[in-house]
Design a protein around this motif. Sequence first.
Motif, PDB file in Angstrom:
ATOM      1  N   ARG A   1       5.901 -41.339 -13.720  1.00  0.00           N
ATOM      2  CA  ARG A   1       6.688 -40.453 -14.596  1.00  0.00           C
ATOM      3  C   ARG A   1       8.278 -40.792 -14.637  1.00  0.00           C
ATOM      4  O   ARG A   1       8.117 -40.522 -15.993  1.00  0.00           O
ATOM      5  N   GLU A   2       8.758 -41.557 -13.980  1.00  0.00           N
ATOM      6  CA  GLU A   2      10.030 -42.230 -14.648  1.00  0.00           C
ATOM      7  C   GLU A   2       9.416 -43.423 -15.901  1.00  0.00           C
ATOM      8  O   GLU A   2      10.364 -42.916 -16.297  1.00  0.00           O
ATOM      9  N   PHE A   3       8.464 -44.430 -15.664  1.00  0.00           N
ATOM     10  CA  PHE A   3       8.186 -45.123 -16.540  1.00  0.00           C
ATOM     11  C   PHE A   3       8.198 -44.236 -18.201  1.00  0.00           C
ATOM     12  O   PHE A   3       8.925 -44.021 -18.991  1.00  0.00           O
TER      13      PHE A   3
ATOM     14  N   GLN B   1      11.044 -50.498 -27.717  1.00  0.00           N
ATOM     15  CA  GLN B   1       9.720 -50.715 -27.310  1.00  0.00           C
ATOM     16  C   GLN B   1       9.775 -50.898 -26.000  1.00  0.00           C
ATOM     17  O   GLN B   1      10.878 -51.810 -25.452  1.00  0.00           O
ATOM     18  N   ARG B   2       8.405 -50.944 -25.240  1.00  0.00           N
ATOM     19  CA  ARG B   2       8.249 -50.548 -23.594  1.00  0.00           C
ATOM     20  C   ARG B   2       6.978 -51.159 -23.784  1.00  0.00           C
ATOM     21  O   ARG B   2       6.028 -51.644 -24.544  1.00  0.00           O
TER      22      ARG B   2
ATOM     23  N   ALA C   1      13.078 -46.681 -17.702  1.00  0.00           N
ATOM     24  CA  ALA C   1      12.864 -48.892 -17.917  1.00  0.00           C
ATOM     25  C   ALA C   1      12.250 -48.634 -19.391  1.00  0.00           C
ATOM     26  O   ALA C   1      10.940 -48.633 -19.027  1.00  0.00           O
ATOM     27  N   PRO C   2      12.774 -49.892 -19.906  1.00  0.00           N
ATOM     28  CA  PRO C   2      11.857 -50.745 -20.622  1.00  0.00           C
ATOM     29  C   PRO C   2      10.611 -51.221 -20.194  1.00  0.00           C
ATOM     30  O   PRO C   2       9.444 -52.006 -20.604  1.00  0.00           O
TER      31      PRO C   2
ATOM     32  N   GLY D   1      16.443 -53.720 -17.117  1.00  0.00           N
ATOM     33  CA  GLY D   1      15.635 -52.848 -16.082  1.00  0.00           C
ATOM     34  C   GLY D   1      14.218 -52.391 -15.968  1.00  0.00           C
ATOM     35  O   GLY D   1      13.673 -53.214 -17.144  1.00  0.00           O
ATOM     36  N   TYR D   2      14.132 -52.482 -15.170  1.00  0.00           N
ATOM     37  CA  TYR D   2      12.364 -52.609 -14.753  1.00  0.00           C
ATOM     38  C   TYR D   2      12.115 -50.931 -12.957  1.00  0.00           C
ATOM     39  O   TYR D   2      12.796 -51.449 -13.193  1.00  0.00           O
TER      40      TYR D   2
END
Length: 385
Positions: free
Chosen positions: A278-280, A235-236, A285-286, A260-261
């Motif tokens: 956009r990256e998320f 899950q994010r 990263a979670p 990671g974050y």
Amino acid sequence: RFFCPIERNRQAVLDGLGPADVLLVSYGLLLRDRERLAGRPFATAVFDEAQQLKNATSQRFRAAKALQADFRVALSGTPIENHLGELWSLFHLVFPGLFGSWESFRSRFAAAIEKQLDPEAAPALARVIAPYLMRRTKAEVEPELPARTEVKVLVSLSAPEWRLYEDTRLAALSELETRRSKLREQERRVDVLAALTRLRLLASHPRLYDARSEIVSSKLERLMELAHELRAEGQRTLVFSQFTSHLALVREALDQGGIGYLYLDGQTPAKLRGELVREFQEGAAPLFLISLKAGGTGLNLTAASNVIHLDPWWNPAVEDQASDRAHRLGQTRPVTIYRLVALGTIEEQMLTLHARKRALVTNVFDGDGGPSKLSTDELMGFLRR
């Protein structure tokens, strides 16, 4: 046609405006170019995120008020965040004749409602504003959204944490009581709020109060447990705090734990904000750590199905707006909102205040009586417990 003025050609954009053109202006640019904009007549002025104009004494409000427009509209998901003066400000901007002066409104409505002096005041105010207010709840606007569950995660402080918290609370209470007769009301209020802020910091992490402290934070330990659990489930998660110093300690722990974050606060450049979103959304990263003020609006982060609030803010509307970064159109999964709350501390009292703040909005718009703004003595009650 849409226009977004930039530094080099703002006057040219204004000079080129014609019928049916729309001019997009940020509130920051409105303040910078208020004289230039005030000299140009518009058919309609739309103030989006109008809670940015809730303070009628601010320069930003005055710049908005100076605009020439035949018709004005204010849009806000939080027209009242703290007290009824904010509602008066918005109506004074778009319909100044409705309530008259602030003194008149305060005498007729604000004092009577906030101090519970007159049970008929809130219904009377609701009747006045009803013809000029289009109110739509989130359930009405976005009925297709998946379920949203709120979970209060209670955290017990360790014995060393509790001793530090209580020693600080009792010392602040003693000092404020001793100096009470020597301070003017506003000075006393500032001192009380400062003491409460120290307690809020201590409820989260001893190092936020004393950078040299070696006392382990129970809340940070619980956050790390939750972060590992959610990551293991694939899950994010969005993690919010109003204190960037708190987020700095979280980042330190995540680095040590190999999780990671991504990170965003008020110092993040606008261009980088878009790249981080956009990256998320693409799964970089979670976890996404976000300061409450920087991430409360303007972000679409539907890749997250969880939101964690590390520390409660005085007003629940601000937290709700932050949670809505995940629970919004485009979200297809149920969203869980976690609130980490230190047992027995000011944080529990603040959640009680949340219910009071929510009641103010409901009471005014639905016409029921209810309390609102806290007096300095009521704030002192947070210290006395």
